[in-house]
Design an enzyme around this catalytic site. Structure first.
Site, PDB file in Angstrom:
ATOM      1  N   CYS B 161       0.805  -1.234   0.000  1.00 64.07           N
ATOM      2  CA  CYS B 161       0.000   0.000   0.000  1.00 64.07           C
ATOM      3  C   CYS B 161       0.834   1.280   0.000  1.00 64.07           C
ATOM      4  O   CYS B 161       0.284   2.374  -0.057  1.00 64.07           O
ATOM      5  CB  CYS B 161      -0.947  -0.020   1.184  1.00 64.07           C
ATOM      6  SG  CYS B 161      -1.985  -1.492   1.143  1.00 64.07           S
ATOM      7  N   HIS B 292      -1.828   8.829   5.079  1.00 65.64           N
ATOM      8  CA  HIS B 292      -2.198   7.506   4.590  1.00 65.64           C
ATOM      9  C   HIS B 292      -3.695   7.316   4.890  1.00 65.64           C
ATOM     10  O   HIS B 292      -4.446   6.903   4.025  1.00 65.64           O
ATOM     11  CB  HIS B 292      -1.331   6.438   5.260  1.00 65.64           C
ATOM     12  CG  HIS B 292      -1.473   5.091   4.656  1.00 65.64           C
ATOM     13  ND1 HIS B 292      -1.229   4.853   3.330  1.00 65.64           N
ATOM     14  CD2 HIS B 292      -1.865   3.906   5.189  1.00 65.64           C
ATOM     15  CE1 HIS B 292      -1.466   3.574   3.071  1.00 65.64           C
ATOM     16  NE2 HIS B 292      -1.850   2.975   4.171  1.00 65.64           N
ATOM     17  N   HIS B 327      -9.504   2.929  -0.539  1.00 64.91           N
ATOM     18  CA  HIS B 327      -8.089   2.555  -0.516  1.00 64.91           C
ATOM     19  C   HIS B 327      -7.748   1.897  -1.845  1.00 64.91           C
ATOM     20  O   HIS B 327      -8.099   0.749  -2.085  1.00 64.91           O
ATOM     21  CB  HIS B 327      -7.819   1.609   0.654  1.00 64.91           C
ATOM     22  CG  HIS B 327      -6.353   1.436   0.937  1.00 64.91           C
ATOM     23  ND1 HIS B 327      -5.377   1.644  -0.026  1.00 64.91           N
ATOM     24  CD2 HIS B 327      -5.701   1.088   2.067  1.00 64.91           C
ATOM     25  CE1 HIS B 327      -4.194   1.418   0.503  1.00 64.91           C
ATOM     26  NE2 HIS B 327      -4.354   1.088   1.766  1.00 64.91           N
TER      27      HIS B 327
END
Lengths: 351, 399
Positions: B161, B292, B327
């Site tokens: 990620c 994030h 995401h």
């Protein structure tokens, strides 16, 4: 001038565990024997790393859901450090750069299968998830060995050799890492058989330890002199790489070549391109792919390791150049040029 | 060492494709959440994700068979072509230079892999085109092939990620050191069943909407898309009269080396310090953090704790574009980086949407729900990944 040096290496291959087993296999030149493999996905003869049971190798803690790719990488790193002694210096900025094709296919396939076949689609093993990701092996290496520097996974298939060495060299030259465990892993599984039909697959994990320094001042096996990758018609792309990396170097300085493909067609591409650029007279040619099978992302770095192994056994190699080539079916090609500086053991003896 | 400029942006996202629509979406606080259609969600209690629905690959992919490319590769080719056009670069010019295509991805061609697994489970034949889509390197290779690039550093950074920021960092170094003349960098991922199932099993998927930093947050929404940035030496960009969105000031990478999924506050803070030091910036100079900000309990608390460790009790405004985009995995920090570049250029802060009440454990101003005008000089882009792989990039207003 400060260069990027390879100071140590190790590998787990179909020839066995550790540097000596692979070196011995390369020097003998007899292909490792394929074994019958069978899992839920496919049945095939393949050249796998022998005697590698994850729990036997790493113990029970943290390994119950671990993928084979991560386990092979952790074990290779352990082997490298144990074998290299003082040639490996670890600090807070020591990093890991690992090549892959697409991570642990087996883990990904099992996870998907569980979701599709269990009573509820979410009744999967959650502990398996991080091991299904491509960065698992590099991250696990960091966890097991306490490596807090840059931690990168470079997916480049059979061109992972030049790609990983370039990425790692860049981290070192920019000072972002003080040292890098750079290499690649490709596990064998039935899932991978489905993705790579045809040919005998191999399995390998190979790591180099890389640092910057002056070749004379630091015990080193080789210096990375040049590397390049290109995309296009494979023979032309590889010849273009070779011309680029050898420009300014004398061709008669080249002591050895590693052609890394296992596939006969790709192997022929390498033979033609190296013949075109280097001529027919290079003394030493190693073809690890023909010995250990198609090890995918590991094949290119294994080529580098094979050159280091052959150089250690031949005093004529010292101070000269070695070239490892690679090509993938996707049209990418690459080449790495090393200057062989001799073994750290000998250098330590002289010092 | 070259200074590094961002001169072109390309986006495929659930809130808009193309930089203009993406910018409009960020400004409006649009949500990309909708029921997932790309895989079967039967048996799951909820099925919301941030899927790209308006994408026509044939519009962008003309130099190779569309069928050979996986979904993430298709997104990437489109985003790369948009970025090149946006930068005002012509393809012939690119071909004559030494270039880089460096893209981050979490799952690569994993969506094709899981379809192959499904064929085996169901006992149906595997279509011949599927295995070709699986290798992650097929993503940047497709981009390079589409643009006719041969002399090119093709890299796929598969750092889960945080992969987008890892790719950006690699491209920054390649430009700064003069290894390449231009770089197309960023990240891409396609929605896949594995990611959705895994996060769902961990209890980390929000049933309705992604609400980072909110007391009621319940997790991520899975998303997809691609973000590509054109980087080139600042001096060259100025010389050719290019529009410069932002300058890349520096970055930092580190690894927690502790836990496979839980982030480590001290290590995340250390990564921010690495980036700040690399950029030659002090914390008080940072005007905005694009976090994030996944919307999971653990991430947001840990990340905000690390931000307060570095920036003190009153940190800069800290937003999460994942509230809008979900995401997007390997694309996440690339899309977030593009949001940073747009924010600097256009002078506004994208909001954190779906926000009701800030979790005191986060303790940041997340610019709830409505974008605000702001004069931004330095913006920080955070990325954290499973495996403890952290990457932080700093952008500055071009001077």
């Amino acid at each position: 001038m400060t260069g990027v040096l390879i100071t140590a290496w190790s590998a787990l291959t179909p020839f066995g565990h550790g540097r000596a087993a692979f070196a011995d296999g390369v020097l003998r030149g007899v292909p490792a024997k394929p074994v019958s493999t069978k899992d839920d996905w496919a049945e095939a003869d393949a050249r796998v790393v022998p005697d590698f049971d994850i729990v036997e190798q790493l113990g029970r803690k943290g390994t119950s859901s671990m993928d084979r790719t991560s386990a092979l990488a952790i074990a290779t790193l352990r082997e490298l450090v144990a074998d290299a002694g003082g040639a490996v210096e670890i600090d807070a900025r020591t990093g890991v750069v690992l090549g892959t094709t697409s991570g642990s296919n087996r883990t990904q396939f099992e996870f998907t299968r569980d979701s599709l076949t269990r009573r509820k689609p979410y009744l999967v093993n959650p502990a398996q998830m991080p091991f299904a990701l491509m960065n698992s092996a590099a991250a696990q290496c960091a966890m097991w060995h306490g490596l807090t520097g840059p931690n990168s996974t470079v997916a480049a298939g059979r061109n992972a050799g030049p790609s990983v060495l370039r990425y790692a060299s860049r981290l070192l030259r920019t000072g972002r890492a003080s040292g890098v465990f750079a290499g690649a892993v490709e596990e064998h599984s039935g899932a991978r058989e489905l993705l790579e039909p045809g040919g005998v697959l191999g399995e390998a994990s190979v790591l180099l330890f890389m640092q910057t320094g002056e070749p004379g001042n630091r015990p080193a096996l080789a210096e990375v002199v040049a590397l390049d990758t290109r995309l296009g018609e494979p023979r032309r792309a590889l010849a273009g790489c070779l011309e680029h990396v050898l420009s300014g170097l004398a061709v008669d300085e080249v002591w050895g070549i590693a052609s890394t493909a296992a596939d006969p067609e790709l192997s022929e591409v390498e033979r033609e391109a190296t013949g075109e650029v280097l001529g027919p007279r290079v003394e030493t040619v190693v073809r690890p792919g023909l010995l250990v099978g198609d090890t995918g992302a590991a094949s290119g770095v294994l080529g580098v390791a094979a050159l280091l192994a052959a150089a250690e056994a031949d005093t004529a190699a010292r101070g000269r150049l070695a070239v490892a080539t690679s090509v993938d079916r996707d049209g990418t090609a690459g080449a790495v040029v090393l200057r062989l500086t001799g073994s750290p053991h000998e250098l330590r003896g002289e010092g | 060492m070259n200074r590094v400029a961002v001169t072109g942006l390309g986006v495929v996202s659930s809130i808009g494709t193309g930089i203009d629509r993406y910018t409009a979406g960020l400004r409006a606080g649009r949500s990309g959440a909708r029921p997932i259609s790309v895989f079967d969600t039967d048996g799951f209690a909820n099925d919301i994700g941030c899927e790209v629905t308006d994408f026509d690959p044939a519009r962008w992919i003309t130099a190779q068979p569309v069928e050979d490319l996986g979904r993430a590769a298709r997104f990437s080719v489109a985003a790369a072509r948009m970025a090149v056009d946006d930068a005002g670069l012509d393809q012939d010019g690119l071909r004559s230079g030494r270039g880089m295509v460096c893209l981050g991805t979490t799952d690569g061609g994993g969506d094709a892999g899981e379809r192959i697994a499904e064929h085996v489970v169901r006992g149906t034949g595997i279509p011949a085109h599927l295995p070709r889509r699986v290798p992650a390197a097929s993503i940047p290779v497709a981009v390079a092939r589409e643009l006719g690039l041969s002399d090119v550093d093709i890299s796929t950074v598969a750092t889960a990620c945080a992969a987008g920021n890892y790719a950006l960092g690699n491209a920054y170094d390649a430009i700064a050191s003069g290894d390449v003349d231009f770089a197309l960098c960023g990240g891409a991922d396609a929605m896949c069943r594995m990611t959705f199932t895994g996060f769902y099993r961990l209890g980390a998927v929000d049933p309705e909407r992604c609400r980072p930093f909110d007391v009621g947050r319940q997790g991520i929404l899975t998303g997809e898309g691609a973000g590509v940035l054109v980087l080139e030496p600042l001096e060259k960009a100025v010389a050719r009269g290019a529009r410069i969105y932002a300058e890349v000031l520096g970055y930092g990478l580190n690894c927690d080396a502790r836990h496979p999924v839980a982030p480590d506050q001290d290590s995340v803070a250390a990564c921010m310090w690495l980036a700040l030091d690399d950029a030659g910036v002090t914390p008080d100079q940072v005007d905005l953090i694009s976090a994030h900000g996944t919307g999971t309990k653990a991430n947001d608390t840990t990340e905000c704790g690390a931000i307060r460790d570095v920036f003190g009790a009153a940190p800069p405004r800290t937003v999460s574009v994942k509230s809008m985009l979900g995401h997007t995995m390997g694309a996440a920090s690339a899309l977030s980086a593009i949001a940073c570049a747009v924010a600097i250029r256009e002078g506004f802060i994208p909001p954190t949407i779906n926000h009701t009440e800030t979790d005191p454990a986060c303790g940041i101003d997340c610019v709830p729900n409505v974008a605000v005008e702001a004069d931004l000089r330095v913006v920080q882009n955070n990325a954290l990944a499973f495996g403890g792989d952290n990457a932080v990039v700093l952008f500055g207003r071009p001077t």
